[in-house]
Write a protein that holds these residues in place. Structure first.
Motif, PDB file in Angstrom:
ATOM      1  N   UNK A  20      -3.531  29.279   0.674  1.00  0.00           N
ATOM      2  CA  UNK A  20      -3.092  30.220   1.703  1.00  0.00           C
ATOM      3  C   UNK A  20      -2.246  29.532   2.772  1.00  0.00           C
ATOM      4  N   UNK A  21      -2.411  28.232   2.926  1.00  0.00           N
ATOM      5  CA  UNK A  21      -1.608  27.486   3.900  1.00  0.00           C
ATOM      6  C   UNK A  21      -0.146  27.564   3.488  1.00  0.00           C
ATOM      7  N   UNK A  22       0.732  27.941   4.428  1.00  0.00           N
ATOM      8  CA  UNK A  22       2.152  28.065   4.090  1.00  0.00           C
ATOM      9  C   UNK A  22       2.910  26.751   4.185  1.00  0.00           C
ATOM     10  N   UNK A  23       2.262  25.709   4.727  1.00  0.00           N
ATOM     11  CA  UNK A  23       2.907  24.399   4.800  1.00  0.00           C
ATOM     12  C   UNK A  23       3.867  24.252   5.964  1.00  0.00           C
ATOM     13  N   UNK A  24       3.653  25.018   7.037  1.00  0.00           N
ATOM     14  CA  UNK A  24       4.570  24.935   8.183  1.00  0.00           C
ATOM     15  C   UNK A  24       4.294  23.719   9.062  1.00  0.00           C
ATOM     16  N   UNK A  25       3.053  23.246   9.095  1.00  0.00           N
ATOM     17  CA  UNK A  25       2.587  22.088   9.878  1.00  0.00           C
ATOM     18  C   UNK A  25       2.553  22.341  11.375  1.00  0.00           C
ATOM     19  N   UNK A  26       2.672  23.563  11.805  1.00  0.00           N
ATOM     20  CA  UNK A  26       2.593  23.847  13.239  1.00  0.00           C
ATOM     21  C   UNK A  26       1.222  23.505  13.809  1.00  0.00           C
ATOM     22  N   UNK A  27       0.182  23.636  13.003  1.00  0.00           N
ATOM     23  CA  UNK A  27      -1.157  23.309  13.497  1.00  0.00           C
ATOM     24  C   UNK A  27      -1.309  21.808  13.730  1.00  0.00           C
ATOM     25  N   UNK A  28      -0.407  21.005  13.183  1.00  0.00           N
ATOM     26  CA  UNK A  28      -0.469  19.554  13.336  1.00  0.00           C
ATOM     27  C   UNK A  28       0.374  19.045  14.497  1.00  0.00           C
ATOM     28  N   UNK A  29       0.944  19.960  15.235  1.00  0.00           N
ATOM     29  CA  UNK A  29       1.706  19.583  16.425  1.00  0.00           C
ATOM     30  C   UNK A  29       0.725  19.414  17.580  1.00  0.00           C
ATOM     31  N   UNK A  30       0.999  18.454  18.440  1.00  0.00           N
ATOM     32  CA  UNK A  30       0.155  18.264  19.605  1.00  0.00           C
ATOM     33  C   UNK A  30       0.392  19.419  20.569  1.00  0.00           C
ATOM     34  N   UNK A  44       6.806  19.324  20.702  1.00  0.00           N
ATOM     35  CA  UNK A  44       7.548  18.925  19.503  1.00  0.00           C
ATOM     36  C   UNK A  44       7.005  17.616  18.928  1.00  0.00           C
ATOM     37  N   UNK A  45       5.867  17.193  19.431  1.00  0.00           N
ATOM     38  CA  UNK A  45       5.243  15.951  18.991  1.00  0.00           C
ATOM     39  C   UNK A  45       4.230  16.271  17.901  1.00  0.00           C
ATOM     40  N   UNK A  46       4.327  15.533  16.819  1.00  0.00           N
ATOM     41  CA  UNK A  46       3.485  15.789  15.655  1.00  0.00           C
ATOM     42  C   UNK A  46       2.571  14.609  15.375  1.00  0.00           C
ATOM     43  N   UNK A  68     -10.424  12.482  15.043  1.00  0.00           N
ATOM     44  CA  UNK A  68     -11.626  13.310  15.237  1.00  0.00           C
ATOM     45  C   UNK A  68     -11.368  14.723  15.747  1.00  0.00           C
ATOM     46  N   UNK A  69     -10.301  14.935  16.522  1.00  0.00           N
ATOM     47  CA  UNK A  69     -10.030  16.285  17.010  1.00  0.00           C
ATOM     48  C   UNK A  69      -8.988  17.013  16.164  1.00  0.00           C
ATOM     49  N   UNK A  70      -8.770  16.528  14.957  1.00  0.00           N
ATOM     50  CA  UNK A  70      -7.860  17.200  14.022  1.00  0.00           C
ATOM     51  C   UNK A  70      -8.374  18.611  13.742  1.00  0.00           C
ATOM     52  N   UNK A  71      -7.471  19.536  13.677  1.00  0.00           N
ATOM     53  CA  UNK A  71      -7.832  20.922  13.385  1.00  0.00           C
ATOM     54  C   UNK A  71      -8.371  21.016  11.963  1.00  0.00           C
ATOM     55  N   UNK A  72      -9.502  21.646  11.829  1.00  0.00           N
ATOM     56  CA  UNK A  72     -10.095  21.870  10.526  1.00  0.00           C
ATOM     57  C   UNK A  72     -10.369  23.359  10.434  1.00  0.00           C
ATOM     58  N   UNK A  73      -9.423  24.058   9.846  1.00  0.00           N
ATOM     59  CA  UNK A  73      -9.567  25.507   9.728  1.00  0.00           C
ATOM     60  C   UNK A  73     -10.607  25.847   8.679  1.00  0.00           C
ATOM     61  N   UNK A  74     -11.568  26.635   9.091  1.00  0.00           N
ATOM     62  CA  UNK A  74     -12.581  27.149   8.176  1.00  0.00           C
ATOM     63  C   UNK A  74     -12.735  28.634   8.472  1.00  0.00           C
ATOM     64  N   UNK A  75     -13.452  29.306   7.633  1.00  0.00           N
ATOM     65  CA  UNK A  75     -13.687  30.730   7.856  1.00  0.00           C
ATOM     66  C   UNK A  75     -14.405  30.943   9.186  1.00  0.00           C
ATOM     67  N   UNK A  76     -15.221  29.980   9.584  1.00  0.00           N
ATOM     68  CA  UNK A  76     -15.963  30.103  10.837  1.00  0.00           C
ATOM     69  C   UNK A  76     -15.122  29.809  12.074  1.00  0.00           C
ATOM     70  N   UNK A  77     -14.024  29.084  11.907  1.00  0.00           N
ATOM     71  CA  UNK A  77     -13.233  28.679  13.070  1.00  0.00           C
ATOM     72  C   UNK A  77     -11.891  29.389  13.191  1.00  0.00           C
TER      73      UNK A  77
END
Length: 145
Positions: A20-30, A44-46, A68-77
Motif C-alpha cells: 500500500x505504500x506508494x514510495x513517496x518517502x514523505x514520511x521519512x522527511x524530518x 526538505x531534510x530527509x 529510534x523515533x523512525x515512523x513505524x506505521x501500523x494499523x494502530x498508529x
C-alpha cells in the motif's frame, strides 16, 4: 475487486500492507512540530538512510533500531499520524477514500509517484548535510495533488 478496495486496513496481510505504500518517502522527511499549536511542518531534510534516488530506506529492516523515533506505521498508529500527507495511501484508506491514479497499485508502475511529483525525488537533502539548528531554514510546503 482489488484487495485495497475490498479489505480494510485491519484485514490486510503484511505483504498487502507493505504494498500500500506508494514510495513517496514523505514520511521519512524530518518534521518540526510547534509545541503550542501542534502544527507539523515538513522540511526538505530527509533521513540519512533514505536513498534519495529511489525513495527507499537503505536500512528498512533495521530502521527502528538505528533511528529510534523512525515512523513505524501500523494499523494502530496510522490514524494518529495526522501529519501524513493527504496523498498517503495509508491515510487515504483510513479515511475511506480511493487511491490516486498514479499509485503503483493502480498504475502498475513504481515510477508514476515520482513522475507526477508526489515523491521527494529531487526535492530533498540528507540530514548528514544539515545542522539540526538549521531545520527551520528548510521548511517546505507541499502542493497537494
Amino acid at each position: 475487486m482489488a484487495f485495497w478496495e475490498e479489505k480494510s486496513l485491519e484485514e490486510m496481510s503484511a505483504s498487502e500492507w507493505e504494498s500500500l505504500c506508494d514510495g513517496c518517502a514523505r514520511c521519512c522527511m524530518l518534521k518540526l512540530e510547534d509545541p503550542e499549536s501542534n502544527e507539523v511542518s515538513y522540511t526538505s531534510v530527509i533521513c540519512k538512510y533514505m536513498d534519495e534516488a529511489t525513495c527507499r530506506c537503505k536500512e528498512y529492516e533495521n530502521r527502528n533500531s538505528l533511528v529510534p523515533d523512525c515512523v513505524w506505521l501500523t494499523i494502530d498508529t496510522v490514524e494518529s499520524y495526522q501529519w501524513l500527507p493527504k496523498t498517503c495511501a495509508y491515510r487515504i484508506k483510513a479515511e475511506g477514500r480511493s487511491l490516486h491514479w498514479w499509485h503503483p497499485l493502480l498504475s502498475g508502475r513504481s515510477e508514476t509517484v515520482h513522475e507526477v511529483g508526489i515523491s521527494v525525488v529531487g526535492k530533498c537533502i540528507s540530514e548528514e548535510y544539515v545542522h539540526a539548528d538549521d531545520l527551520d531554514d528548510n521548511v517546505i510546503h507541499w502542493v497537494e495533488h
